[in-house]
Write a protein that holds these residues in place. Structure first.
Motif, PDB file in Angstrom:
ATOM      1  N   ARG A  61       1.000  -1.108   0.136  1.00 60.74           N
ATOM      2  CA  ARG A  61      -0.219   0.360  -0.294  1.00 60.74           C
ATOM      3  C   ARG A  61       0.969   1.062  -0.234  1.00 60.74           C
ATOM      4  O   ARG A  61       1.621   1.572   0.567  1.00 60.74           O
ATOM      5  N   VAL A  62       0.641   2.399  -1.240  1.00 59.66           N
ATOM      6  CA  VAL A  62       1.430   3.386  -1.207  1.00 59.66           C
ATOM      7  C   VAL A  62       0.669   4.367  -0.750  1.00 59.66           C
ATOM      8  O   VAL A  62      -0.350   4.521  -1.255  1.00 59.66           O
ATOM      9  N   ARG A  63       0.883   5.470   0.251  1.00 60.30           N
ATOM     10  CA  ARG A  63       0.401   6.731   0.096  1.00 60.30           C
ATOM     11  C   ARG A  63       1.175   7.617  -0.752  1.00 60.30           C
ATOM     12  O   ARG A  63       2.084   8.149  -0.796  1.00 60.30           O
ATOM     13  N   ILE A  97       2.792   8.247 -10.248  1.00 56.12           N
ATOM     14  CA  ILE A  97       3.627   8.397  -9.044  1.00 56.12           C
ATOM     15  C   ILE A  97       3.828   7.415  -7.899  1.00 56.12           C
ATOM     16  O   ILE A  97       5.289   6.932  -7.561  1.00 56.12           O
ATOM     17  N   ALA A  98       3.236   6.589  -7.308  1.00 56.43           N
ATOM     18  CA  ALA A  98       3.097   6.143  -5.986  1.00 56.43           C
ATOM     19  C   ALA A  98       3.834   4.125  -7.101  1.00 56.43           C
ATOM     20  O   ALA A  98       4.867   4.323  -6.044  1.00 56.43           O
ATOM     21  N   GLU A  99       3.239   4.114  -8.161  1.00 56.15           N
ATOM     22  CA  GLU A  99       3.888   2.588  -8.713  1.00 56.15           C
ATOM     23  C   GLU A  99       5.719   2.904  -9.010  1.00 56.15           C
ATOM     24  O   GLU A  99       6.388   2.213  -8.703  1.00 56.15           O
ATOM     25  N   GLU A 100       5.890   4.512  -9.488  1.00 62.55           N
ATOM     26  CA  GLU A 100       7.517   4.549  -8.978  1.00 62.55           C
ATOM     27  C   GLU A 100       8.050   5.009  -7.894  1.00 62.55           C
ATOM     28  O   GLU A 100       9.023   4.384  -7.796  1.00 62.55           O
ATOM     29  N   ARG A 101       7.745   4.974  -6.857  1.00 62.77           N
ATOM     30  CA  ARG A 101       7.733   4.948  -5.693  1.00 62.77           C
ATOM     31  C   ARG A 101       7.938   3.483  -5.066  1.00 62.77           C
ATOM     32  O   ARG A 101       9.054   3.332  -4.498  1.00 62.77           O
ATOM     33  N   VAL A 102       7.158   2.335  -5.543  1.00 58.43           N
ATOM     34  CA  VAL A 102       7.495   1.223  -5.357  1.00 58.43           C
ATOM     35  C   VAL A 102       8.585   1.090  -5.846  1.00 58.43           C
ATOM     36  O   VAL A 102       9.293  -0.056  -5.169  1.00 58.43           O
ATOM     37  N   ALA A 103       8.843   0.788  -6.883  1.00 56.85           N
ATOM     38  CA  ALA A 103       9.459   0.086  -7.779  1.00 56.85           C
ATOM     39  C   ALA A 103      10.779   0.910  -7.698  1.00 56.85           C
ATOM     40  O   ALA A 103      12.130  -0.351  -6.960  1.00 56.85           O
ATOM     41  N   LYS A 104      11.002   1.366  -7.002  1.00 61.43           N
ATOM     42  CA  LYS A 104      12.421   2.293  -6.143  1.00 61.43           C
ATOM     43  C   LYS A 104      12.786   1.685  -4.672  1.00 61.43           C
ATOM     44  O   LYS A 104      13.315   1.686  -4.322  1.00 61.43           O
ATOM     45  N   LYS A 105      11.346   1.315  -4.090  1.00 61.20           N
ATOM     46  CA  LYS A 105      11.472   0.972  -2.720  1.00 61.20           C
ATOM     47  C   LYS A 105      12.003  -0.774  -3.214  1.00 61.20           C
ATOM     48  O   LYS A 105      13.164  -0.937  -1.632  1.00 61.20           O
ATOM     49  N   PHE A 106      11.335  -1.901  -3.606  1.00 57.39           N
ATOM     50  CA  PHE A 106      11.680  -3.104  -4.225  1.00 57.39           C
ATOM     51  C   PHE A 106      12.740  -3.480  -5.210  1.00 57.39           C
ATOM     52  O   PHE A 106      11.481  -3.669  -6.550  1.00 57.39           O
ATOM     53  N   PRO A 107      13.404  -2.933  -5.286  1.00 55.38           N
ATOM     54  CA  PRO A 107      13.858  -3.070  -6.982  1.00 55.38           C
ATOM     55  C   PRO A 107      14.272  -4.356  -7.338  1.00 55.38           C
ATOM     56  O   PRO A 107      14.387  -4.014  -9.094  1.00 55.38           O
ATOM     57  N   ASN A 108      14.064  -5.591  -7.176  1.00 58.61           N
ATOM     58  CA  ASN A 108      14.020  -6.984  -7.355  1.00 58.61           C
ATOM     59  C   ASN A 108      13.021  -7.269  -7.465  1.00 58.61           C
ATOM     60  O   ASN A 108      13.183  -8.303  -8.021  1.00 58.61           O
ATOM     61  N   LEU A 109      11.939  -6.489  -7.265  1.00 56.68           N
ATOM     62  CA  LEU A 109      10.364  -7.290  -8.111  1.00 56.68           C
ATOM     63  C   LEU A 109      10.135  -6.381  -8.617  1.00 56.68           C
ATOM     64  O   LEU A 109      10.695  -5.172  -9.494  1.00 56.68           O
ATOM     65  N   SER A 114      -1.568  -1.496 -10.371  1.00 57.66           N
ATOM     66  CA  SER A 114      -2.266  -1.087  -9.618  1.00 57.66           C
ATOM     67  C   SER A 114      -3.036  -0.389  -9.718  1.00 57.66           C
ATOM     68  O   SER A 114      -4.223  -0.818 -10.085  1.00 57.66           O
ATOM     69  N   TYR A 115      -3.937  -0.371  -8.906  1.00 55.35           N
ATOM     70  CA  TYR A 115      -5.119   0.732  -7.912  1.00 55.35           C
ATOM     71  C   TYR A 115      -5.262   1.669  -6.888  1.00 55.35           C
ATOM     72  O   TYR A 115      -4.941   0.793  -5.942  1.00 55.35           O
ATOM     73  N   TYR A 116      -6.579   2.109  -7.245  1.00 55.46           N
ATOM     74  CA  TYR A 116      -7.009   3.242  -6.194  1.00 55.46           C
ATOM     75  C   TYR A 116      -7.734   2.122  -5.317  1.00 55.46           C
ATOM     76  O   TYR A 116      -7.993   1.811  -5.496  1.00 55.46           O
ATOM     77  N   VAL A 117      -7.436   2.764  -3.656  1.00 61.50           N
ATOM     78  CA  VAL A 117      -8.268   2.205  -2.354  1.00 61.50           C
ATOM     79  C   VAL A 117      -9.061   2.895  -1.920  1.00 61.50           C
ATOM     80  O   VAL A 117     -10.372   2.906  -2.465  1.00 61.50           O
ATOM     81  N   TRP A 118      -8.505   4.972  -1.268  1.00 61.02           N
ATOM     82  CA  TRP A 118      -9.511   5.201  -1.092  1.00 61.02           C
ATOM     83  C   TRP A 118      -8.413   6.911  -0.790  1.00 61.02           C
ATOM     84  O   TRP A 118      -7.262   6.939  -1.691  1.00 61.02           O
ATOM     85  N   GLU A 119      -9.412   8.257  -0.144  1.00 57.29           N
ATOM     86  CA  GLU A 119      -8.402   8.780  -0.502  1.00 57.29           C
ATOM     87  C   GLU A 119      -9.526  10.224   0.766  1.00 57.29           C
ATOM     88  O   GLU A 119     -10.342   9.819   0.821  1.00 57.29           O
ATOM     89  N   ASP A 120      -9.001  11.441   1.218  1.00 57.31           N
ATOM     90  CA  ASP A 120      -9.207  11.529   2.396  1.00 57.31           C
ATOM     91  C   ASP A 120      -8.681  13.185   1.839  1.00 57.31           C
ATOM     92  O   ASP A 120      -7.837  13.215   0.432  1.00 57.31           O
ATOM     93  N   GLY A 121      -8.781  13.791   2.758  1.00 54.48           N
ATOM     94  CA  GLY A 121      -8.246  15.276   2.451  1.00 54.48           C
ATOM     95  C   GLY A 121      -7.438  15.696   2.099  1.00 54.48           C
ATOM     96  O   GLY A 121      -7.059  16.649   1.124  1.00 54.48           O
ATOM     97  N   MET A 122      -6.395  14.430   2.566  1.00 59.95           N
ATOM     98  CA  MET A 122      -4.281  15.072   2.315  1.00 59.95           C
ATOM     99  C   MET A 122      -4.563  13.875   1.669  1.00 59.95           C
ATOM    100  O   MET A 122      -2.917  14.791   0.857  1.00 59.95           O
ATOM    101  N   TYR A 123      -4.279  12.295   1.405  1.00 62.30           N
ATOM    102  CA  TYR A 123      -3.421  11.677   0.235  1.00 62.30           C
ATOM    103  C   TYR A 123      -4.618  10.835  -0.350  1.00 62.30           C
ATOM    104  O   TYR A 123      -5.623  10.715   0.240  1.00 62.30           O
ATOM    105  N   LYS A 124      -3.831  10.217  -1.110  1.00 58.79           N
ATOM    106  CA  LYS A 124      -4.617   9.058  -1.552  1.00 58.79           C
ATOM    107  C   LYS A 124      -4.055   7.204  -1.437  1.00 58.79           C
ATOM    108  O   LYS A 124      -2.467   7.739  -0.931  1.00 58.79           O
ATOM    109  N   TRP A 125      -4.485   7.230  -1.761  1.00 57.64           N
ATOM    110  CA  TRP A 125      -3.926   5.644  -0.904  1.00 57.64           C
ATOM    111  C   TRP A 125      -4.216   4.916  -2.316  1.00 57.64           C
ATOM    112  O   TRP A 125      -4.979   4.715  -3.091  1.00 57.64           O
ATOM    113  N   TYR A 126      -3.205   4.115  -2.607  1.00 52.90           N
ATOM    114  CA  TYR A 126      -2.641   2.918  -3.601  1.00 52.90           C
ATOM    115  C   TYR A 126      -2.125   1.668  -3.516  1.00 52.90           C
ATOM    116  O   TYR A 126      -1.370   0.988  -2.493  1.00 52.90           O
ATOM    117  N   GLU A 127      -2.294   0.389  -3.779  1.00 53.70           N
ATOM    118  CA  GLU A 127      -2.361  -0.844  -4.135  1.00 53.70           C
ATOM    119  C   GLU A 127      -1.162  -1.870  -4.920  1.00 53.70           C
ATOM    120  O   GLU A 127      -1.820  -1.143  -6.008  1.00 53.70           O
TER     121      GLU A 127
END
Length: 142
Positions: A61-63, A97-109, A114-127
């Motif tokens: 999950r990415v914020r 942006i979320a996908e690129e951050r995950v790819a940077k964090k997990f370079p071997n995977l 990815s898909y949208y999960v939820w959002e509030d006033g400040m953030y969006k979450w993707y899985e």
């Protein structure tokens, strides 16, 4: 089962999902930006993208912060209209942006999707669904 899940997520206010997700979003805000999770939040969507509960496939999950892009304010003097600091549109989507951050964090995977999960006033979450090519290759040969 997947049809019922999809229908509930289509109208979250009518089902119990909106209330449940508001509570979860409060907890998610306090967690790190990128978190590995055991099971996908939206199982029907994850299955469409190729998720299976087996070794070598993980869900993360990415914020991502909401809002438009902002540039640093220039030091030299100019009229406020010509500063070009606010109201900038990013070339890529928040999901990308979320996908690129995950790819940077997990370079071997490798990213499966990815898909949208939820959002509030400040953030969006993707899985993001990731797979380990080495583990999947070993399981195919065995």
């Amino acid at each position: 089962m997947y049809r019922v899940l999809a229908k509930a997520w289509r109208n979250p206010e009518e089902s119990c999902i909106a209330e449940l997700m508001r509570e979860r979003a409060i907890a998610w805000r306090r967690r790190p930006t990128i978190v590995r999770i055991d099971k996908p939040t939206k199982l029907h969507t994850a299955r469409k993208l190729g998720y299976k509960a087996k070794p070598g496939i993980i869900v993360v999950r990415v914020r991502v912060r909401k809002g438009s892009g902002e540039k640093p304010r220039p030091n030299s003097g100019r009229r406020p209209k010509a500063l070009g600091v606010k109201k900038l549109k990013r070339e890529i989507s928040k999901q990308r942006i979320a996908e690129e951050r995950v790819a940077k964090k997990f370079p071997n995977l490798k990213l499966m999707g990815s898909y949208y999960v939820w959002e509030d006033g400040m953030y969006k979450w993707y899985e993001c669904i990731l797979y380990d090519p080495q583990i999947l290759e070993q399981s195919k040969t065995a």
